[in-house]
Design an enzyme around this catalytic site. Structure first.
Site, PDB file in Angstrom:
ATOM      1  N   LYS A 171       9.802  15.578  39.964  1.00 26.53           N
ATOM      2  CA  LYS A 171       8.689  15.385  40.894  1.00 26.53           C
ATOM      3  C   LYS A 171       7.632  16.468  40.667  1.00 26.53           C
ATOM      4  CE  LYS A 171       7.552  15.292  45.774  1.00 26.53           C
ATOM      5  NZ  LYS A 171       7.983  15.194  47.157  1.00 26.53           N
ATOM      6  N   GLU A 198      15.625  23.980  35.209  1.00 27.20           N
ATOM      7  CA  GLU A 198      16.696  23.298  34.472  1.00 27.20           C
ATOM      8  C   GLU A 198      16.140  22.138  33.657  1.00 27.20           C
ATOM      9  OE1 GLU A 198      16.641  24.095  37.669  1.00 27.20           O
ATOM     10  OE2 GLU A 198      18.645  24.411  38.507  1.00 27.20           O
ATOM     11  N   GLY A 250      11.948  14.016  46.965  1.00 26.84           N
ATOM     12  CA  GLY A 250      12.787  13.933  45.755  1.00 26.84           C
ATOM     13  C   GLY A 250      14.063  13.142  45.983  1.00 26.84           C
ATOM     14  N   ARG A 251      14.757  13.428  47.078  1.00 26.97           N
ATOM     15  CA  ARG A 251      16.054  12.775  47.314  1.00 26.97           C
ATOM     16  C   ARG A 251      15.887  11.345  47.832  1.00 26.97           C
ATOM     17  NH1 ARG A 251      15.011  17.134  50.277  1.00 26.97           N
ATOM     18  NH2 ARG A 251      14.816  17.003  52.548  1.00 26.97           N
ATOM     19  N   GLU A 273      20.684  18.155  52.183  1.00 26.49           N
ATOM     20  CA  GLU A 273      19.367  18.753  51.949  1.00 26.49           C
ATOM     21  C   GLU A 273      18.398  18.322  53.055  1.00 26.49           C
ATOM     22  OE1 GLU A 273      17.648  19.992  47.771  1.00 26.49           O
ATOM     23  OE2 GLU A 273      16.915  17.992  48.212  1.00 26.49           O
ATOM     24  N   HIS A 329      45.579  10.056  47.329  1.00 26.16           N
ATOM     25  CA  HIS A 329      46.603  10.894  46.694  1.00 26.16           C
ATOM     26  C   HIS A 329      46.133  12.334  46.553  1.00 26.16           C
ATOM     27  CE1 HIS A 329      49.112   7.406  45.852  1.00 26.16           C
ATOM     28  NE2 HIS A 329      47.946   6.774  45.722  1.00 26.16           N
ATOM     29  N   LYS A 343      16.470  30.330  43.842  1.00 27.50           N
ATOM     30  CA  LYS A 343      15.647  30.159  42.631  1.00 27.50           C
ATOM     31  C   LYS A 343      14.831  31.423  42.392  1.00 27.50           C
ATOM     32  CE  LYS A 343      14.606  25.224  43.262  1.00 27.50           C
ATOM     33  NZ  LYS A 343      13.513  24.273  43.450  1.00 27.50           N
TER      34      LYS A 343
HETATM   35  O1  F6P Z   1      15.949  22.419  44.297  1.00 30.61           O
HETATM   36  C1  F6P Z   1      15.931  21.308  45.115  1.00 30.61           C
HETATM   37  C2  F6P Z   1      14.988  20.266  44.613  1.00 30.61           C
HETATM   38  O2  F6P Z   1      13.701  20.629  44.936  1.00 30.61           O
HETATM   39  C3  F6P Z   1      15.338  18.918  45.185  1.00 30.61           C
HETATM   40  O3  F6P Z   1      14.817  18.713  46.434  1.00 30.61           O
HETATM   41  C4  F6P Z   1      14.814  18.014  44.137  1.00 30.61           C
HETATM   42  O4  F6P Z   1      15.345  16.740  44.236  1.00 30.61           O
HETATM   43  C5  F6P Z   1      15.230  18.749  42.894  1.00 30.61           C
HETATM   44  O5  F6P Z   1      15.079  20.098  43.221  1.00 30.61           O
HETATM   45  C6  F6P Z   1      14.483  18.401  41.636  1.00 30.61           C
HETATM   46  O6  F6P Z   1      13.119  18.643  41.777  1.00 30.61           O
HETATM   47  P1  F6P Z   1      12.077  18.028  40.774  1.00 30.61           P
HETATM   48  O7  F6P Z   1      12.188  16.553  40.817  1.00 30.61           O
HETATM   49  O8  F6P Z   1      10.759  18.530  41.225  1.00 30.61           O
HETATM   50  O9  F6P Z   1      12.419  18.542  39.389  1.00 30.61           O
END
Ligand code: F6P
Length: 546
Positions: A206, A212, A267-268, A353, A384, A512
């Site tokens: 987003k 990452e 995002g979620r 979240e 189990h 972060k």
């Molecule tokens: O670190 C949390 C977050 O901001 C989430 O809310 C989001 O889904 C995820 O990181 C990934 O963010 P982006 O889509 O901006 O890479």
């Protein structure tokens, strides 16, 4: 004390909680043959049975009073109408607009967003048809059959969960892979499985600033160029999904290969947007549209049904009942449907979240609990491992069970066995096993005397443990869309009652920030700064070992 906990509806529920604790569900079922009919709902083939809850007609009435008093109806209208209810980020919250029909009007800052939604859907349709049909090929002319989504959190968990769930609808020659973790093991192991000439990378973010994702995307790009021996290959093998078109350009992704979405999509809550591109590629655009249609059906139901017949409202208020009036801090998601094996992980982000907040909308600390820890595994596997705790532990863990009535994989007696286990668990959790019953069982096995008395306490089940059960015919895209939207709205209902903002996530920022400071220290680029003794010594150990 907050206004909420002092309110008449809250106080009435507190008083009711003491009264109803004298009665078990076993007794309620025995006394009332109409319980299932009154405490179950259906929507387009999705059955929601909530009769195995610590609930009477009075409980439901009081819970719905609390929903009304909290303004659930008004807040739902605000969300669906595009009000900027995400106040700490000054944003509208319109994942529902992503599944609105063409012709609908939903305004953000005076602009109708629905035509843009459908324009991007049409772009997705053109692109997915070209890739699936082989008109869009890789640099060396091979059709693209490996999709590698590079994204994390909301830019991964939804598409991953849905691609897994809809495998029976997947393109027979395509494979969808998901790389999230900055641990190189994730990318390296995925790249071992794919053929560079047939691989399409989707960089999904987003913000397009997520460490990452950008790190994985850079490494994937370098790998592709090395494998195919040409920079020119990138434009055929890389596309991006983002709200940040400037950053995708700076990253070097051809603007023609960028699919857009908007800051009013959390995002979620974004799998319905272009973030769903891996889904559309894997199951085809018609199935993706069915997923949206299922979600739309749930949106309309949420908007239109009375609270008494409203699945998200009832599911949400049952959570409030257990979280705030029974002290439950966790609930389990137990799909008796292997294809939903990533649903618990997806719901962890969606729920935790969203509602893991300790200040209210006005920034004041809350004096009531606001969230659940969500966990789960598909049945029968979980039986189990952790069901022991749900049956006989000291804390109550409400659980949501779900199962398809028919299987996409009919094989011998497997499905009947799966269903029998699902129904048996909710029955056992509700009934429990009394001393009289346990004693009779042991006697029937030939036990008596001291041996029986010694074993007896371990054989008792307290019962009265709440569960919801969702049954559906087959897990198809439409049903899955309904199910996901149901949880989205349930979470919103709870956030309204708790007066918190479900759509920001400031809590993930601090870690972060500190990681950004620690990175150059770990890389030996700067002197160690002052940390606590634990962090300093851990850092030194890492540095010594590198
Ligand atoms: O670190 C949390 C977050 O901001 C989430 O809310 C989001 O889904 C995820 O990181 C990934 O963010 P982006 O889509 O901006 O890479």
């Amino acid at each position: 004390m907050s206004k909420l906990t002092q309110s008449p509806a809250w106080q009435a529920l507190l008083a009711h909680r003491s009264q109803i604790s004298n009665q078990t569900m076993r007794e309620m079922f025995a006394a009332d043959t109409g319980r299932f009919d009154r405490f179950s709902l259906q929507l387009d083939g999705l059955l929601f049975d909530y009769s195995k809850n610590r609930l009477s007609d009075e409980t439901l009435k009081l819970l719905l009073d609390l929903a009304r008093q909290s303004g659930v109806g008004e807040w739902t209208a605000k969300m669906l109408g595009g009000d900027k209810i995400n106040t700490s980020e000054n944003r509208a919250v319109l994942h529902t607009a992503l599944r609105a029909p063409l012709g609908a009007e939903i305004l953000v800052d005076g602009k109708n967003v629905v035509p843009d939604v459908h324009r991007v859907l049409d772009d997705l349709a053109r692109f997915t048809e070209a890739v699936r049909g082989g008109a869009w090929r890789g640099h060396t002319g091979k059709p693209l059959r490996h999709i590698v989504n590079i994204g994390i959190g909301g830019s991964a968990l939804g598409p991953l969960m849905v691609c897994e769930a809809l495998k029976p609808y997947g393109h027979p020659e395509m494979q969808a892979h998901f790389v999230s973790n900055v641990d190189a093991a994730d990318l390296v192991e995925t790249l071992k499985k794919v053929d560079a000439e047939a691989t399409l990378f989707i960089v999904s973010s987003k913000t397009f600033t997520t460490q990452e994702t950008l790190t994985n995307a850079r490494s994937a790009r370098a790998w592709l160029v090395e494998q195919l021996g040409s920079e020119a290959a990138v434009s055929k093998h890389f596309c991006a999904v983002s709200t940040n078109l400037k950053a995708t350009g700076q990253f070097g992704i051809d603007p023609a290969n960028v699919f857009e979405f908007w800051d009013w999509v959390g995002g979620r809550y974004s799998l319905w947007s272009a973030i769903g591109l891996p889904i559309a590629l894997y199951v085809g655009m018609d199935n993706f549209r069915q997923l949206l249609a299922g979600a739309r059906a749930m949106d309309e139901h949420f908007r239109d049904a009375s609270f008494e017949r409203n699945m998200p409202v009832i599911l949400g208020m049952l959570g409030v009942w257990y979280g705030n009036f029974h002290g439950c801090g966790a609930y389990a998601v137990l799909p008796y449907d292997q294809s939903l094996h990533r649903l618990p992980a997806y719901l962890q982000q969606l729920e935790m979240e969203s509602n893991g907040k300790c200040v209210d909308r006005q920034g004041q600390p809350v004096d009531y609990d606001t969230h659940f820890t969500v966990w789960g595994e598909p049945g029968t596997n979980g039986q189990h491992s952790f069901y022991q705790l749900i049956h006989q532990g000291t804390r109550i863990v409400p659980a949501d069970f779900m199962a398809p009535i028919r299987s996409h994989h009919p094989l011998g007696e497997h499905h009947a066995m799966l269903l029998s286990n699902c129904l048996a668990q909710t029955e056992a959790l509700m009934l429990g096993k009394t001393e009289v019953e346990a004693r009779a069982e042991l006697e029937a096995q030939g036990m008596s005397g001291e041996a029986l008395e010694t074993l007896l306490p371990f054989k008792l089940f307290p019962g009265n443990r709440p569960t919801n059960t969702f049954l559906y015919d087959l897990l198809d895209p439409y049903t899955l869309g309904m199910l996901i939207a149901l949880y989205e709205h349930k979470i919103y209902v709870q956030s309204v009652v708790w007066n918190i903002n479900a759509f920001d996530q400031w809590g993930v920022e601090y870690g972060k920030q500190l990681a950004g400071k620690l990175l150059p220290e770990l890389q030996g680029k700067v002197e160690l700064s002052a940390h606590d003794a634990s962090t300093t010594n851990l850092l030194k150990r890492c540095l010594a070992g590198r």
